[in-house]
Scaffold this active site. Sequence first.
Site, mmCIF file in Angstrom:
data_model
loop_
_atom_site.group_PDB
_atom_site.id
_atom_site.type_symbol
_atom_site.label_atom_id
_atom_site.label_comp_id
_atom_site.label_asym_id
_atom_site.label_seq_id
_atom_site.Cartn_x
_atom_site.Cartn_y
_atom_site.Cartn_z
ATOM 1 N N HIS A 186 31.490 -12.077 -6.345
ATOM 2 C CA HIS A 186 30.817 -13.264 -5.794
ATOM 3 C C HIS A 186 30.284 -14.121 -6.940
ATOM 4 C CE1 HIS A 186 27.105 -15.073 -3.615
ATOM 5 N NE2 HIS A 186 28.130 -15.883 -3.543
ATOM 6 N N HIS A 191 28.694 -17.375 5.896
ATOM 7 C CA HIS A 191 29.097 -16.970 4.532
ATOM 8 C C HIS A 191 28.293 -15.817 3.974
ATOM 9 C CE1 HIS A 191 25.530 -18.598 2.712
ATOM 10 N NE2 HIS A 191 26.018 -18.600 1.505
#
Lengths: 143, 479
Positions: free
Chosen positions: B233, B402
Amino acid sequence: METASPNWFREIDHTGDIGIEVEAPDLDTLFARAARGMFAMLTDLACVRPGRSRRVQVEAPDRDALMVRWLSELNYLHLTEGWLFCRFDVEERTDRHLTATVHGETFDPARHTIYTEIKAVTFHGLTIRRENDRWIARVIFDM
Amino acid sequence: MALKIRQLNEYLWEIPKEGGMRVPARIYATKRMMDDIRSDNAPQQAANVAHLPGIVKASLAMPDIHWGYGFPIGGVAAFDLDEGVISPGGVGYDVNCGVRLMASELRREDVAPRAKALIEELFRRVPTGVGVGGAVKVDEKTLRKVAVEGAHWAVKAGYGTEEDLGFIEEGGRIEGADPGAISDRAWERGRTQLGTLGSGNHFLEVDYVAEVYDEEAARVLGLFPGQVVVIIHTGSRGFGYQTCDDYLAVMDRAMQRYNITLPDRQLACAPLRSSEGKAYLGAMRCAVNFAFANRQIIAHNTRLAFAEALGLKPGAAGLRTVYEVAHNIAKIEEHEVDGQRLRVCVHRKGATRAFGPGMTEVPARYRAVGQPVLIPGDMGRYSYVLIGTETAMHETFGSTCHGAGRRMSRRQAKKAARGRNVALELEREGIFVRGASLRTIDEEIPEAYKDVADVVDTCALAGISKKVAQLRPIGCIKG
């Protein structure tokens, strides 16, 4: 030289990010303290020596934008050249222009700890206001 | 003035169009989540977005909505290409912040005995934290290529394989990038940051598949219980942050020129057809490509770390890219609006594309089930793999949530962590965490985040994505 003091500096809680609120008797000092407050978020200012200096000039369409540009400029110098500033002498300032000599040194891993990275200085919730004889600025940083 | 919010059904709320709003705002949330959402300014921000010229259908917010800059995080909004605008605040500072999921051929028990060494090796190979130089240093000329070619540049330079590219949103390279629209400052900030994770909530996590909810979809995605996987990420680092910053100033000036008045200066925008709008699109796409290249290099170094720490031959871990999604992006897409096919500019800020089955944008291997969607949680609990649905195509321009979203400020998190050794607490649960500093780990304590299961369950309830698998952490490096 300004020193961090609970009288004029507060950290603002913001989910995910960090903001500061600073107070000063005049606008020049307010801009200087906002800068000092921002660097206090980045490092322990007690470990930063004002050994070197640098001139900074910024222009903006209005006072709020000038605050964002001023702090963004200092953050840019921190991020690209490793500057840690601890003293800010505002020399000329209107609502659209600011010239300052700023003092500090470049990052030395042996003596400095960097707490965090400021991605950007935002307009979000930005205020510069006068209350009685004090000026107060709130600035939120995107972390 | 108090905001009017009415409940449309079990999982959907609406702020009716009023005042300067051009469309209503709609928030996906259960009643319990809505109480939390109402406590900050995010619903007002969703209503503010509805004021933007050329917005179509509605200003949407996913269940992980929280207070952002201008647009709320979790915001989705689409704009007509002729009448509409583009707003850097609708993309965010970290352009193409996103998530890659890689799946190995290893099982949890293969990795568990060497988990600590693996995390240490990942920490060594993937530059992490503030002010840490890149795994790859490039000059501006090369960076210009990166900005146009994205992950393709990285693969050509030896980081990863051609096969990876087919499993990245946009194939790892968005068209229309214009290096001429990038400032000297952005080049300067990007020069040393390729291959770096950065700080804040960015991380690289080794997980295992803890539960499978949809066996057929999991099979198609190549996921099985007990399998070791990796989540990366991160985004476009200083290159993207500077680009956003540069164009907020451009848009701030442009607003006056185009007579656009908005309730929040941070929503600054320009018509998509204007010179400012086109310049931002070209610059933003450079940052999108930078982020694709960044994650590709990190993925490559992750493979090296697995081989080194586990004593495997290169490739033996089989770390295959399952999929990579963008969280912060604006894209020209075709969607159905009021019964008509329309090309629109979809802003997703802290929201994930979740295209349904049959869409040509979904890799052929997954087309029958839908686009994989990767929803990271916090380092102590779990993350999710979902797939996009037809309902998402009809309701949310093919978008879903998300992530979990924070529930504590960084200062509150540090306070909650005071006097504790968070890394040791997690290690006792078998989760090895390595952070650039103790402060980072404290700021990212699991309880600082909302329970991502609530967010994911709401998306599933609303039908805008479908649960495939739950992942649980083995270890994590934090920026």
